[in-house]
Design a protein around this motif. Structure first.
Motif, PDB file in Angstrom:
ATOM      1  N   MET A  86     -58.646  29.296  35.333  1.00 41.96           N
ATOM      2  CA  MET A  86     -57.773  30.031  34.247  1.00 41.96           C
ATOM      3  C   MET A  86     -56.921  31.144  35.351  1.00 41.96           C
ATOM      4  O   MET A  86     -56.935  32.323  35.281  1.00 41.96           O
ATOM      5  CB  MET A  86     -58.645  30.855  33.463  1.00 41.96           C
ATOM      6  N   ARG A  87     -56.332  30.412  36.455  1.00 36.89           N
ATOM      7  CA  ARG A  87     -55.659  31.165  37.332  1.00 36.89           C
ATOM      8  C   ARG A  87     -54.221  31.730  37.109  1.00 36.89           C
ATOM      9  O   ARG A  87     -53.773  32.426  37.566  1.00 36.89           O
ATOM     10  CB  ARG A  87     -55.556  30.135  38.645  1.00 36.89           C
ATOM     11  N   LEU A  88     -53.764  31.357  35.955  1.00 33.66           N
ATOM     12  CA  LEU A  88     -52.541  31.834  35.368  1.00 33.66           C
ATOM     13  C   LEU A  88     -52.715  32.429  34.041  1.00 33.66           C
ATOM     14  O   LEU A  88     -51.825  32.516  33.268  1.00 33.66           O
ATOM     15  CB  LEU A  88     -51.598  30.456  35.395  1.00 33.66           C
ATOM     16  N   ALA A  89     -53.893  32.700  33.753  1.00 39.92           N
ATOM     17  CA  ALA A  89     -54.343  33.532  32.318  1.00 39.92           C
ATOM     18  C   ALA A  89     -53.083  34.880  32.490  1.00 39.92           C
ATOM     19  O   ALA A  89     -52.988  35.540  33.366  1.00 39.92           O
ATOM     20  CB  ALA A  89     -55.672  34.044  32.388  1.00 39.92           C
ATOM     21  N   GLY A  90     -52.558  34.697  30.998  1.00 40.22           N
ATOM     22  CA  GLY A  90     -51.598  35.957  30.898  1.00 40.22           C
ATOM     23  C   GLY A  90     -50.123  35.615  31.351  1.00 40.22           C
ATOM     24  O   GLY A  90     -49.370  36.644  31.291  1.00 40.22           O
ATOM     25  N   ARG A  91     -50.059  34.484  31.898  1.00 46.62           N
ATOM     26  CA  ARG A  91     -48.674  34.252  32.621  1.00 46.62           C
ATOM     27  C   ARG A  91     -47.765  33.400  31.427  1.00 46.62           C
ATOM     28  O   ARG A  91     -48.399  32.445  30.878  1.00 46.62           O
ATOM     29  CB  ARG A  91     -48.694  33.759  33.909  1.00 46.62           C
ATOM     30  N   ARG A  92     -46.622  33.924  31.419  1.00 43.59           N
ATOM     31  CA  ARG A  92     -45.742  33.253  30.399  1.00 43.59           C
ATOM     32  C   ARG A  92     -44.722  32.263  30.893  1.00 43.59           C
ATOM     33  O   ARG A  92     -43.877  32.968  31.838  1.00 43.59           O
ATOM     34  CB  ARG A  92     -45.053  34.301  29.545  1.00 43.59           C
ATOM     35  N   ILE A  93     -45.004  30.882  30.772  1.00 45.34           N
ATOM     36  CA  ILE A  93     -44.104  30.155  31.326  1.00 45.34           C
ATOM     37  C   ILE A  93     -43.318  29.284  30.353  1.00 45.34           C
ATOM     38  O   ILE A  93     -43.656  28.876  29.186  1.00 45.34           O
ATOM     39  CB  ILE A  93     -44.794  29.085  32.222  1.00 45.34           C
ATOM     40  N   ALA A  94     -42.102  29.157  30.321  1.00 47.04           N
ATOM     41  CA  ALA A  94     -41.019  28.243  29.393  1.00 47.04           C
ATOM     42  C   ALA A  94     -40.933  27.090  30.258  1.00 47.04           C
ATOM     43  O   ALA A  94     -40.489  26.817  31.147  1.00 47.04           O
ATOM     44  CB  ALA A  94     -39.821  29.070  29.131  1.00 47.04           C
ATOM     45  N   ILE A  95     -41.029  25.878  29.153  1.00 48.36           N
ATOM     46  CA  ILE A  95     -40.621  24.691  29.547  1.00 48.36           C
ATOM     47  C   ILE A  95     -39.238  24.375  28.615  1.00 48.36           C
ATOM     48  O   ILE A  95     -39.299  24.558  27.471  1.00 48.36           O
ATOM     49  CB  ILE A  95     -41.581  23.731  29.492  1.00 48.36           C
ATOM     50  N   ARG A 114     -51.091  20.744  32.258  1.00 52.70           N
ATOM     51  CA  ARG A 114     -51.677  21.448  33.442  1.00 52.70           C
ATOM     52  C   ARG A 114     -51.504  22.761  33.454  1.00 52.70           C
ATOM     53  O   ARG A 114     -52.440  23.624  33.894  1.00 52.70           O
ATOM     54  CB  ARG A 114     -50.912  20.574  34.361  1.00 52.70           C
ATOM     55  N   LEU A 115     -50.400  23.435  32.918  1.00 46.76           N
ATOM     56  CA  LEU A 115     -50.176  24.948  32.835  1.00 46.76           C
ATOM     57  C   LEU A 115     -50.934  25.699  31.859  1.00 46.76           C
ATOM     58  O   LEU A 115     -51.589  26.457  32.084  1.00 46.76           O
ATOM     59  CB  LEU A 115     -48.639  25.367  32.713  1.00 46.76           C
ATOM     60  N   GLN A 116     -51.227  24.884  30.762  1.00 49.44           N
ATOM     61  CA  GLN A 116     -52.273  25.534  29.749  1.00 49.44           C
ATOM     62  C   GLN A 116     -53.475  25.321  30.377  1.00 49.44           C
ATOM     63  O   GLN A 116     -54.453  26.445  30.002  1.00 49.44           O
ATOM     64  CB  GLN A 116     -52.294  24.800  28.266  1.00 49.44           C
ATOM     65  N   GLU A 117     -53.919  24.529  31.030  1.00 48.93           N
ATOM     66  CA  GLU A 117     -55.230  24.286  31.584  1.00 48.93           C
ATOM     67  C   GLU A 117     -55.619  25.251  32.602  1.00 48.93           C
ATOM     68  O   GLU A 117     -56.881  25.824  32.856  1.00 48.93           O
ATOM     69  CB  GLU A 117     -55.270  22.918  32.284  1.00 48.93           C
ATOM     70  N   GLU A 118     -54.785  25.797  33.146  1.00 51.94           N
ATOM     71  CA  GLU A 118     -54.663  27.073  33.891  1.00 51.94           C
ATOM     72  C   GLU A 118     -54.937  28.556  33.572  1.00 51.94           C
ATOM     73  O   GLU A 118     -54.718  29.445  34.008  1.00 51.94           O
ATOM     74  CB  GLU A 118     -53.503  27.099  35.063  1.00 51.94           C
ATOM     75  N   GLY A 119     -54.609  28.464  32.218  1.00 53.88           N
ATOM     76  CA  GLY A 119     -54.504  29.590  31.090  1.00 53.88           C
ATOM     77  C   GLY A 119     -53.148  30.342  30.926  1.00 53.88           C
ATOM     78  O   GLY A 119     -53.185  31.191  30.112  1.00 53.88           O
ATOM     79  N   ALA A 120     -52.377  29.338  31.282  1.00 55.50           N
ATOM     80  CA  ALA A 120     -50.966  30.044  31.086  1.00 55.50           C
ATOM     81  C   ALA A 120     -50.469  30.001  29.538  1.00 55.50           C
ATOM     82  O   ALA A 120     -50.927  29.074  28.878  1.00 55.50           O
ATOM     83  CB  ALA A 120     -49.793  29.482  31.750  1.00 55.50           C
ATOM     84  N   GLU A 121     -49.678  30.892  29.171  1.00 53.03           N
ATOM     85  CA  GLU A 121     -49.121  30.839  27.739  1.00 53.03           C
ATOM     86  C   GLU A 121     -47.689  29.990  27.792  1.00 53.03           C
ATOM     87  O   GLU A 121     -46.992  30.441  28.666  1.00 53.03           O
ATOM     88  CB  GLU A 121     -48.638  32.069  27.140  1.00 53.03           C
ATOM     89  N   VAL A 122     -47.726  28.797  27.338  1.00 50.89           N
ATOM     90  CA  VAL A 122     -46.346  28.007  27.687  1.00 50.89           C
ATOM     91  C   VAL A 122     -45.451  28.001  26.555  1.00 50.89           C
ATOM     92  O   VAL A 122     -46.023  27.826  25.432  1.00 50.89           O
ATOM     93  CB  VAL A 122     -46.612  26.673  28.093  1.00 50.89           C
ATOM     94  N   VAL A 123     -44.517  28.296  26.664  1.00 52.61           N
ATOM     95  CA  VAL A 123     -43.323  28.284  25.427  1.00 52.61           C
ATOM     96  C   VAL A 123     -42.550  27.099  25.639  1.00 52.61           C
ATOM     97  O   VAL A 123     -41.891  26.835  26.790  1.00 52.61           O
ATOM     98  CB  VAL A 123     -42.572  29.600  25.771  1.00 52.61           C
ATOM     99  N   ALA A 124     -42.369  26.345  24.634  1.00 54.96           N
ATOM    100  CA  ALA A 124     -41.500  25.243  24.473  1.00 54.96           C
ATOM    101  C   ALA A 124     -39.901  25.923  23.961  1.00 54.96           C
ATOM    102  O   ALA A 124     -39.957  25.976  22.997  1.00 54.96           O
ATOM    103  CB  ALA A 124     -41.923  24.123  23.334  1.00 54.96           C
ATOM    104  N   ALA A 125     -39.102  25.749  24.958  1.00 55.75           N
ATOM    105  CA  ALA A 125     -37.777  26.614  24.647  1.00 55.75           C
ATOM    106  C   ALA A 125     -36.736  25.370  24.246  1.00 55.75           C
ATOM    107  O   ALA A 125     -36.301  24.768  25.360  1.00 55.75           O
ATOM    108  CB  ALA A 125     -37.447  27.434  25.983  1.00 55.75           C
ATOM    109  N   GLY A 126     -36.408  25.554  23.006  1.00 58.07           N
ATOM    110  CA  GLY A 126     -35.389  24.653  22.521  1.00 58.07           C
ATOM    111  C   GLY A 126     -33.994  25.271  22.277  1.00 58.07           C
ATOM    112  O   GLY A 126     -33.754  26.569  22.568  1.00 58.07           O
TER     113      GLY A 126
END
Length: 174
Positions: A1-10, A27-39
């Motif tokens: 969870m090395r990226l917990a609390g980090r917001r990353i957009a794809i 892969r980013l979710q696996e590291e704990g990131a909050e991933v946003v699918a940005a359309g």
């Protein structure tokens, strides 16, 4: 969870390369990131290989200050995304802030339109090799490479190398 609390957009648009979207997302979710699918809007899009993806945000609603990183997958989506100032402005703002931007395959065409490739090494699909060179980048034929905060991947087959380099860059900055 090395990226917990980090917001990353794809970034996402019709014709996105499904694997270049989903594998980094997982892969980013696996590291704990909050991933946003940005359309471009909130309507579901169909990936190049037929998978339906529903955006969780619009690009226009995103601000570089609120994101830890950005990922630009390939497929046919970059040709659509690059036409929108909200997209190119976000990419430019992320670059100016020195935030990690992952770019794979045809995603480089968005980076070209955002004006962030001149004088930098870059890779991607050979389909945009000439475009990258003409925009001032130095072409490197490598599965993945990192130039400061920019992480580049070549094609679908290189997703593992791209994800390793992307996660390494993000963890270093976390």
């Amino acid at each position: 969870m090395r990226l917990a609390g980090r917001r990353i957009a794809i970034l996402l648009a019709e014709g996105v390369e499904d694997l270049e979207f989903y594998v980094p997302l997982m892969r980013l979710q696996e590291e704990g990131a909050e991933v946003v699918a940005a359309g471009l809007d909130m309507r579901p899009v169909r990936g190049k290989n037929g998978l339906e993806i529903t955006p969780t945000a619009t690009v226009a609603d995103l601000r570089a200050d609120d994101l830890f990183a950005l990922v630009i997958p390939g497929g046919w989506a970059p040709d659509k995304l690059r036409r929108y100032p909200a997209v190119t402005d976000l990419v430019r703002a992320m670059d100016e802030a020195g935030k990690v931007i992952g770019i794979i395959c045809h995603g480089g065409s968005v980076a070209i339109s955002a004006g962030i490739v001149r004088g930098r090494p870059a890779t991607g699909s050979t389909g945009i090799k000439d475009d990258l060179i003409n925009a001032g980048a130095t072409w490197v034929d490598a599965a993945a490479l990192r130039d400061g905060h920019l992480v580049w991947g070549r094609v679908v087959a290189d997703i593992p190398a791209f994800c390793r380099e992307l996660v390494a860059a993000l963890v270093e900055r976390a």
